[in-house]
Design a protein around this motif. Sequence first.
Motif, PDB file in Angstrom:
ATOM      1  N   LYS A  85      14.427  -4.099   5.122  1.00  0.00           N
ATOM      2  CA  LYS A  85      13.387  -4.464   5.739  1.00  0.00           C
ATOM      3  C   LYS A  85      11.623  -4.269   5.529  1.00  0.00           C
ATOM      4  O   LYS A  85      10.960  -4.970   5.335  1.00  0.00           O
ATOM      5  N   CYS A  86      11.685  -3.050   6.429  1.00  0.00           N
ATOM      6  CA  CYS A  86      10.940  -3.021   6.433  1.00  0.00           C
ATOM      7  C   CYS A  86       9.949  -1.939   5.365  1.00  0.00           C
ATOM      8  O   CYS A  86       8.392  -2.356   4.668  1.00  0.00           O
ATOM      9  N   ASN A  87      10.537  -1.033   3.807  1.00  0.00           N
ATOM     10  CA  ASN A  87       9.899  -1.654   2.725  1.00  0.00           C
ATOM     11  C   ASN A  87       8.890  -2.882   2.196  1.00  0.00           C
ATOM     12  O   ASN A  87       8.792  -2.669   1.304  1.00  0.00           O
ATOM     13  N   SER A  88      10.169  -3.929   2.726  1.00  0.00           N
ATOM     14  CA  SER A  88       9.586  -5.439   2.375  1.00  0.00           C
ATOM     15  C   SER A  88       8.623  -5.274   2.686  1.00  0.00           C
ATOM     16  O   SER A  88       7.489  -5.857   2.226  1.00  0.00           O
ATOM     17  N   ARG A  89       8.008  -5.636   3.475  1.00  0.00           N
ATOM     18  CA  ARG A  89       6.765  -5.357   4.310  1.00  0.00           C
ATOM     19  C   ARG A  89       5.581  -4.211   4.087  1.00  0.00           C
ATOM     20  O   ARG A  89       4.223  -4.389   4.102  1.00  0.00           O
ATOM     21  N   LEU A  90       6.586  -3.392   3.642  1.00  0.00           N
ATOM     22  CA  LEU A  90       4.933  -1.938   3.045  1.00  0.00           C
ATOM     23  C   LEU A  90       4.441  -2.935   1.578  1.00  0.00           C
ATOM     24  O   LEU A  90       3.265  -2.174   1.310  1.00  0.00           O
ATOM     25  N   TYR A  91       5.098  -3.627   1.030  1.00  0.00           N
ATOM     26  CA  TYR A  91       4.579  -4.479   0.357  1.00  0.00           C
ATOM     27  C   TYR A  91       2.967  -5.099   0.224  1.00  0.00           C
ATOM     28  O   TYR A  91       2.100  -5.054  -0.171  1.00  0.00           O
ATOM     29  N   PHE A  92       3.716  -6.244   1.643  1.00  0.00           N
ATOM     30  CA  PHE A  92       2.396  -6.458   1.688  1.00  0.00           C
ATOM     31  C   PHE A  92       1.151  -6.223   2.319  1.00  0.00           C
ATOM     32  O   PHE A  92       0.326  -6.121   2.556  1.00  0.00           O
ATOM     33  N   LEU A  93       1.330  -4.521   3.113  1.00  0.00           N
ATOM     34  CA  LEU A  93       0.615  -3.553   3.382  1.00  0.00           C
ATOM     35  C   LEU A  93      -0.382  -3.569   2.092  1.00  0.00           C
ATOM     36  O   LEU A  93      -0.750  -3.529   1.697  1.00  0.00           O
ATOM     37  N   ARG A  94       0.016  -3.051   1.333  1.00  0.00           N
ATOM     38  CA  ARG A  94      -0.821  -2.166   0.505  1.00  0.00           C
ATOM     39  C   ARG A  94      -1.541  -4.037  -0.611  1.00  0.00           C
ATOM     40  O   ARG A  94      -2.332  -3.578  -0.741  1.00  0.00           O
ATOM     41  N   LYS A  95      -0.967  -4.487  -0.331  1.00  0.00           N
ATOM     42  CA  LYS A  95      -1.233  -5.602  -1.115  1.00  0.00           C
ATOM     43  C   LYS A  95      -2.935  -5.961  -0.179  1.00  0.00           C
ATOM     44  O   LYS A  95      -4.176  -6.068  -0.744  1.00  0.00           O
ATOM     45  N   LEU A  96      -2.805  -6.316   1.443  1.00  0.00           N
ATOM     46  CA  LEU A  96      -4.010  -5.865   1.871  1.00  0.00           C
ATOM     47  C   LEU A  96      -4.969  -5.189   1.441  1.00  0.00           C
ATOM     48  O   LEU A  96      -5.755  -4.929   1.784  1.00  0.00           O
ATOM     49  N   LYS A  97      -4.684  -4.212   0.936  1.00  0.00           N
ATOM     50  CA  LYS A  97      -5.416  -2.276   1.753  1.00  0.00           C
ATOM     51  C   LYS A  97      -6.398  -3.034  -0.451  1.00  0.00           C
ATOM     52  O   LYS A  97      -7.565  -2.849  -0.140  1.00  0.00           O
ATOM     53  N   GLN A  98      -5.209  -3.516  -1.121  1.00  0.00           N
ATOM     54  CA  GLN A  98      -6.493  -3.288  -2.432  1.00  0.00           C
ATOM     55  C   GLN A  98      -7.266  -4.892  -1.770  1.00  0.00           C
ATOM     56  O   GLN A  98      -8.002  -5.629  -3.071  1.00  0.00           O
ATOM     57  N   PHE A  99      -7.177  -5.846  -1.407  1.00  0.00           N
ATOM     58  CA  PHE A  99      -8.721  -6.486  -1.255  1.00  0.00           C
ATOM     59  C   PHE A  99      -8.908  -5.939   0.260  1.00  0.00           C
ATOM     60  O   PHE A  99      -9.636  -6.888   0.794  1.00  0.00           O
ATOM     61  N   LYS A 100      -9.508  -4.900   0.570  1.00  0.00           N
ATOM     62  CA  LYS A 100     -10.359  -4.425   0.697  1.00  0.00           C
ATOM     63  C   LYS A 100     -10.066  -4.586   2.030  1.00  0.00           C
ATOM     64  O   LYS A 100     -11.296  -4.532   3.195  1.00  0.00           O
TER      65      LYS A 100
END
Length: 242
Positions: free
Chosen positions: A110-125
Amino acid sequence: MTISHQIFTLSLHMLQTGHACISTKLLLRRQRNHAQEVDKLVEWCDQNSLDLNVGKTKEMITDFRRGEKETEPLVIGGEEVAQVQEYKYLGCIISSDLSWSKHIAKVVSKCNSRLYFLRKLKQFKVCHEILEMLYRASIESVLTFNLMVWYYGATVEDKSHLARVIRQAEKVVGVQFPSLDELVHKRTATKARKVVEDESHPLHDQFALMPSRRRYRAAKCRTSRMRKSFIPSAISVLNGTT
């Protein structure tokens, strides 16, 4: 009486009226008197106008004896209750061998799936403050849910998988987060002190001060499984911080 002379069964009975869960009863039993306890539960349901949904009732047997293990099926109202090897109860996956590997695997997934959204938000600065807030709300909250129940009994491998989640989040956010060892130590100390101060708490009597009044008497543990449970761990934490 040692555990080798007993069969312990953990039966999770969901008492339901329609779709609303009314209560949950945990039964820890020997085989010979288990039927009597179940009859008392059924009788209590009838007296309180509750319908026991046998189809949703599960029985999980925990038996560490060696050799053949034969148990009679549990029957309620003429209907046989299904036996399971694991059961999800209040967000925790409890296994019949009392290990937490399956629960931890679910948490890590579950945490790994939420890390994906964390990485995407970082890409959006997105700024670090928002990323840190998201981590604590959506990832750390999952890692620490019921942490005191299962973390002490986790294997070294399971703990490494959990620590890897935190390290990956630190790389994404750019902030160092507290380890689960630090979090469980702090939360255990807080919870244990509340139990000690509350004389009405069911676990209050498990925390007995020694004659010096400075340390708590260590719990008697015959197995490592017991030693890694909450009460012995909480006493060790209190003795190390008081």
